[in-house]
Scaffold this motif. Structure first.
Motif, PDB file in Angstrom:
ATOM      1  N   ALA A   1       0.828  -1.206   0.000  1.00  0.00           N
ATOM      2  CA  ALA A   1       0.000   0.000   0.000  1.00  0.00           C
ATOM      3  C   ALA A   1       0.861   1.254   0.000  1.00  0.00           C
ATOM      4  O   ALA A   1       0.623   2.187  -0.775  1.00  0.00           O
ATOM      5  N   ASP A   2       1.876   1.284   0.842  1.00  0.00           N
ATOM      6  CA  ASP A   2       2.742   2.463   0.898  1.00  0.00           C
ATOM      7  C   ASP A   2       3.545   2.619  -0.385  1.00  0.00           C
ATOM      8  O   ASP A   2       3.792   3.743  -0.840  1.00  0.00           O
TER       9      ASP A   2
ATOM     10  N   PHE B   1       4.094   6.267  -5.282  1.00  0.00           N
ATOM     11  CA  PHE B   1       4.113   6.591  -6.709  1.00  0.00           C
ATOM     12  C   PHE B   1       2.910   7.426  -7.118  1.00  0.00           C
ATOM     13  O   PHE B   1       3.007   8.281  -8.006  1.00  0.00           O
ATOM     14  N   LEU B   2       1.766   7.201  -6.485  1.00  0.00           N
ATOM     15  CA  LEU B   2       0.530   7.871  -6.899  1.00  0.00           C
ATOM     16  C   LEU B   2       0.398   9.273  -6.333  1.00  0.00           C
ATOM     17  O   LEU B   2      -0.282  10.116  -6.918  1.00  0.00           O
ATOM     18  N   THR B   3       1.009   9.539  -5.189  1.00  0.00           N
ATOM     19  CA  THR B   3       0.828  10.813  -4.504  1.00  0.00           C
ATOM     20  C   THR B   3       1.845  11.827  -4.993  1.00  0.00           C
ATOM     21  O   THR B   3       3.046  11.571  -4.983  1.00  0.00           O
ATOM     22  N   ASN B   4       1.361  12.965  -5.421  1.00  0.00           N
ATOM     23  CA  ASN B   4       2.241  14.050  -5.872  1.00  0.00           C
ATOM     24  C   ASN B   4       1.804  15.330  -5.166  1.00  0.00           C
ATOM     25  O   ASN B   4       1.258  16.251  -5.761  1.00  0.00           O
ATOM     26  N   GLY B   5       2.039  15.344  -3.882  1.00  0.00           N
ATOM     27  CA  GLY B   5       1.615  16.475  -3.060  1.00  0.00           C
ATOM     28  C   GLY B   5       1.641  16.076  -1.604  1.00  0.00           C
ATOM     29  O   GLY B   5       2.188  15.034  -1.230  1.00  0.00           O
ATOM     30  N   THR B   6       1.034  16.875  -0.765  1.00  0.00           N
ATOM     31  CA  THR B   6       1.069  16.617   0.669  1.00  0.00           C
ATOM     32  C   THR B   6      -0.050  15.688   1.140  1.00  0.00           C
ATOM     33  O   THR B   6      -0.001  15.177   2.257  1.00  0.00           O
TER      34      THR B   6
ATOM     35  N   ARG C   1      -2.105  12.238   0.801  1.00  0.00           N
ATOM     36  CA  ARG C   1      -1.955  10.876   0.283  1.00  0.00           C
ATOM     37  C   ARG C   1      -3.117  10.539  -0.640  1.00  0.00           C
ATOM     38  O   ARG C   1      -4.272  10.791  -0.329  1.00  0.00           O
ATOM     39  N   SER C   2      -2.793   9.953  -1.803  1.00  0.00           N
ATOM     40  CA  SER C   2      -3.833   9.537  -2.739  1.00  0.00           C
ATOM     41  C   SER C   2      -4.753   8.522  -2.066  1.00  0.00           C
ATOM     42  O   SER C   2      -4.297   7.708  -1.254  1.00  0.00           O
ATOM     43  N   PRO C   3      -6.043   8.545  -2.403  1.00  0.00           N
ATOM     44  CA  PRO C   3      -7.008   7.667  -1.731  1.00  0.00           C
ATOM     45  C   PRO C   3      -6.920   6.221  -2.222  1.00  0.00           C
ATOM     46  O   PRO C   3      -7.872   5.663  -2.782  1.00  0.00           O
ATOM     47  N   LEU C   4      -5.777   5.616  -2.003  1.00  0.00           N
ATOM     48  CA  LEU C   4      -5.507   4.269  -2.495  1.00  0.00           C
ATOM     49  C   LEU C   4      -6.569   3.273  -2.048  1.00  0.00           C
ATOM     50  O   LEU C   4      -7.022   2.424  -2.819  1.00  0.00           O
ATOM     51  N   GLU C   5      -6.988   3.398  -0.795  1.00  0.00           N
ATOM     52  CA  GLU C   5      -7.916   2.427  -0.237  1.00  0.00           C
ATOM     53  C   GLU C   5      -9.322   2.557  -0.807  1.00  0.00           C
ATOM     54  O   GLU C   5     -10.159   1.671  -0.578  1.00  0.00           O
ATOM     55  N   SER C   6      -9.593   3.616  -1.537  1.00  0.00           N
ATOM     56  CA  SER C   6     -10.877   3.715  -2.232  1.00  0.00           C
ATOM     57  C   SER C   6     -10.927   2.796  -3.449  1.00  0.00           C
ATOM     58  O   SER C   6     -12.010   2.407  -3.893  1.00  0.00           O
ATOM     59  N   ALA C   7      -9.757   2.459  -3.997  1.00  0.00           N
ATOM     60  CA  ALA C   7      -9.678   1.563  -5.150  1.00  0.00           C
ATOM     61  C   ALA C   7      -9.368   0.134  -4.741  1.00  0.00           C
ATOM     62  O   ALA C   7      -9.911  -0.811  -5.321  1.00  0.00           O
TER      63      ALA C   7
END
Length: 256
Positions: free
Chosen positions: A100-101, A106-111, A113-119
């Motif tokens: 997950a981390d 790779f997905l997060t480009n900012g402060t 965190r991308s909502p990985l757990e939504s997918a």
């Protein structure tokens, strides 16, 4: 009956990067209405869509975190959340510790965190991990690849498929594959390393593992670019008396 068979569809089998006509490692394992995407190497998401949409998957299973087995998880994330796919729930994602981390990095480009757990509903593997997906039982064993890595046994009733992932020959893989109908085994290395630091099967190793496990059939995959598939099959067949074939892209194997 056809609905009782296990089906293995080869989405891609190239390493370490996709070929013109062959994506990296990825497979669709199906049984009845159950579909599991096994490894998600570069180019496999495109081929997956010939057979199933992301929202038709019951699970994703990842052997280890090298890019030629995981890269299309990044585009699958965008497809699952920001395109024409409508998930009823996040897709169960089985993978090594830290997956997950790694994806979020790779997905997060900012402060934020991308909502990985939504997918993805991330479920970390451990040695001996077992999960039930539809009528399939998925059993994972830790294998020898220099990083956390796992092999997979998929069972449906008395039918079984074992996938090596990437690994040197090891007791865990041989034990997991015992009496399986089909062993899908990598044959990456052309020769044994001089320093003994082996992290892949050679074709001969694949044949030895299949023979030791008493597998019914051997499918060699992840063949290194210094070999042709025909060479890999011929060399594996010197160590295993059963049927040996190559995991050609697009091939579908029925198990049962």
């Amino acid at each position: 009956m056809a609905g009782d068979l296990l089906h293995l569809t080869v989405l891609g089998s190239a390493t370490p990067y996709a070929d013109v006509d062959n994506p990296c490692s990825g497979y669709l394992v199906s049984h009845g209405g159950t579909r599991v995407w096994v490894d998600a190497g570069s180019g496999t998401l495109a081929q997956l869509q010939r057979h199933a949409r992301l929202d038709e998957l019951d699970a994703i299973w990842i052997s280890h975190l090298h890019a030629d087995h995981t890269a299309d998880l990044l585009t699958a994330y965008y497809g699952a959340l920001y395109a024409d796919v409508r998930l009823a729930a996040p897709i169960p994602l089985y993978g090594p510790p830290g997956i997950a981390d790694r994806l979020a990095h790779f997905l997060t480009n900012g402060t934020v965190r991308s909502p990985l757990e939504s997918a993805f509903d991330v479920r970390e593997l451990h040695d001996g991990h077992r999960a039930r997906v539809g009528r399939l039982t998925l059993t994972s064993r830790a294998v020898a690849h220099g990083i956390p890595a796992f092999a997979l046994r998929v069972a449906a009733g008395d039918r079984s498929l074992v996938y090596s992932g990437d690994t040197a020959p090891c007791a865990n893989l041989t034990g997991l594959a015992e009496d399986c109908d089909v062993l899908l085994c990598e044959a990456d290395s052309a020769r044994q390393p001089a320093d003994g630091d082996q992290v892949h099967h050679t074709p001969e190793d694949a044949g030895d593992t299949a023979a030791a496990a008493r597998a019914g059939r051997l499918i060699v995959t992840h063949v290194g670019r210094s070999l042709t598939p025909e060479q890999a099959v011929a060399r594996a067949a010197t160590r295993f008396d059963g049927p040996v074939v190559h995991a050609a892209p697009g091939a579908v194997f029925s198990i049962g």
